[in-house]
Write an enzyme that holds these catalytic residues in place. Structure first.
Site, PDB file in Angstrom:
ATOM      1  N   HIS A  87       3.194   6.072  -1.635  1.00  0.00           N
ATOM      2  CA  HIS A  87       3.886   7.150  -0.924  1.00  0.00           C
ATOM      3  C   HIS A  87       5.400   6.993  -0.956  1.00  0.00           C
ATOM      4  O   HIS A  87       6.087   7.365   0.004  1.00  0.00           O
ATOM      5  CB  HIS A  87       3.397   7.214   0.527  1.00  0.00           C
ATOM      6  CG  HIS A  87       1.928   7.445   0.668  1.00  0.00           C
ATOM      7  ND1 HIS A  87       1.328   8.641   0.341  1.00  0.00           N
ATOM      8  CD2 HIS A  87       0.924   6.621   1.065  1.00  0.00           C
ATOM      9  CE1 HIS A  87       0.021   8.561   0.554  1.00  0.00           C
ATOM     10  NE2 HIS A  87      -0.246   7.345   0.991  1.00  0.00           N
TER      11      HIS A  87
ATOM     12  N   LYS B 227      -4.641  10.141  -8.628  1.00  0.00           N
ATOM     13  CA  LYS B 227      -4.346  10.336  -7.211  1.00  0.00           C
ATOM     14  C   LYS B 227      -4.464  11.819  -6.911  1.00  0.00           C
ATOM     15  O   LYS B 227      -3.724  12.643  -7.454  1.00  0.00           O
ATOM     16  CB  LYS B 227      -2.940   9.843  -6.875  1.00  0.00           C
ATOM     17  CG  LYS B 227      -2.551  10.006  -5.402  1.00  0.00           C
ATOM     18  CD  LYS B 227      -3.266   9.020  -4.492  1.00  0.00           C
ATOM     19  CE  LYS B 227      -2.734   9.101  -3.075  1.00  0.00           C
ATOM     20  NZ  LYS B 227      -3.378   8.136  -2.154  1.00  0.00           N
TER      21      LYS B 227
ATOM     22  N   HIS C 240       0.825  -1.204   0.000  1.00  0.00           N
ATOM     23  CA  HIS C 240       0.000   0.000   0.000  1.00  0.00           C
ATOM     24  C   HIS C 240       0.862   1.259   0.000  1.00  0.00           C
ATOM     25  O   HIS C 240       0.606   2.199  -0.769  1.00  0.00           O
ATOM     26  CB  HIS C 240      -0.917  -0.006   1.218  1.00  0.00           C
ATOM     27  CG  HIS C 240      -1.832   1.165   1.289  1.00  0.00           C
ATOM     28  ND1 HIS C 240      -3.039   1.209   0.613  1.00  0.00           N
ATOM     29  CD2 HIS C 240      -1.728   2.348   1.943  1.00  0.00           C
ATOM     30  CE1 HIS C 240      -3.635   2.361   0.856  1.00  0.00           C
ATOM     31  NE2 HIS C 240      -2.856   3.080   1.656  1.00  0.00           N
TER      32      HIS C 240
END
Length: 330
Positions: A221, A264, A206
């Protein structure tokens, strides 16, 4: 008393194995006893969830340790090794527009020397191991397990990784480095289900790789994954809504982008840090402030790190997998 043990008494619905007849205990004493019992219960509960000793970690200690980790990041990118082109800065009210406001890629230059460092190579070997759509079960062959182990060993055997371990060891969180590494492995790489009951996700996937859920980019990230996807023509950088106050790496950007057809709205990430720094800062905040906003200090600047726990399943003695972690940009 019949078959009731001599040391067990029941008075007004309260059981005690302390051998005390609570009918004759003064109210103040009873209140004190109940407080002790409550504290013991909470301590046992927190310990069973893997949170023992963490109440002793202060906000000031987290800031002090994060400054040390920041200074120890000897594998961070230099200005000659990494050149970026952030281009258009937008306001927070514009992040949902989905408009491509930057004509050039974010990354102009990334040194091959930087990417050949052991911890970078270890991370790069992991990034192609995942299916990005939630609902598709992940396969983890033995080679990928070995890559996970190599990544954890390489990153946590740096001075930065050792500093994190020594701090957590001093707080009684871990009793050995092998226990520390094994917990990181479960916390970051342990599989759980985000969709359809299938083991389709992990904290590492993730945060470091990114996923697609409900038609949108979820997580994502890590700057190296961003660079690779952009280099492969799979990612289109649109704009940024936050650029941190740092004038050297690592910096922090809040970015808008399209990842192979999926948008995003705000993807925040450290830019130019080493893989060990990413892993250490997120782990520090998750272990000491799970599911909360954690404030670190980097080069004299305070930054919030938001973490989330995965509450639908657990590992070990009730410990929670990491669900997400990222710099909390405005």
């Amino acid at each position: 008393m019949g078959g009731v043990p001599k040391d067990l008494f029941i008075r007004d619905g309260i059981k005690t194995t302390l051998g005390l007849n609570l009918r004759f205990v003064h109210l103040d004493r009873l209140t004190s006893i109940m407080k002790v019992i409550l504290i013991l219960f909470l301590t046992i509960t927190l310990t069973s969830q893997g949170y023992s000793a963490l109440a002793s970690v202060t906000d000031a200690e987290i800031k002090s340790l994060s400054e040390t980790l920041y200074k120890l990041d000897s594998n961070r990118a230099t200005a000659s090794e990494l050149v970026i082109d952030p281009q258009t800065l937008i306001s927070s009210s514009q992040t949902s527009s989905g408009s491509d406001l930057s004509s050039r890629p974010l990354f102009k230059q990334v040194s091959s020397t930087l990417l050949s460092k052991p911890t970078y190579k270890a991370l790069l070997n992991l990034l192609d191991n995942y299916k990005r759509l939630t609902g598709e079960a992940e396969d983890v062959p033995s080679q990928e397990v070995q890559e996970q182990d190599t990544f954890l060993q390489q990153t946590m055997n740096t001075d930065l990784g050792k500093e994190l371990y020594n701090f957590l060891y001093s707080k009684g969180v871990y009793s050995s480095q092998s226990e520390f590494i094994q917990d990181l492995k479960m916390m970051w790489f342990g599989l759980y289900s985000r969709s359809s009951g299938k083991l389709d996700s992990s904290g590492f996937e993730h945060i470091f790789v990114g996923e697609i859920k409900s038609g949108k980019v979820s997580g994502f990230h890590n700057w190296l994954q961003f660079y690779l996807a952009e280099k492969q023509g799979l990612l289109n950088y649109y704009s940024h809504s936050y650029d941190g106050p740092w004038t050297t790496y690592p910096d922090v950007l809040g970015m808008q982008f399209n990842w192979d057809g999926y948008f995003k709205e705000v993807g925040s990430a450290f830019i130019g840090c080493s893989p060990e720094f990413d892993l250490a800062i997120y782990s520090l905040c998750y272990i000491t402030r799970p599911g909360k906003r954690c404030y670190v200090s980097l080069g004299g600047h305070t930054l919030g790190i938001q973490t989330y726990t995965w509450d639908n399943s657990s590992y070990g003695n009730g410990k929670k997998y990491i669900a997400s972690a990222y710099p909390a940009t405005p």
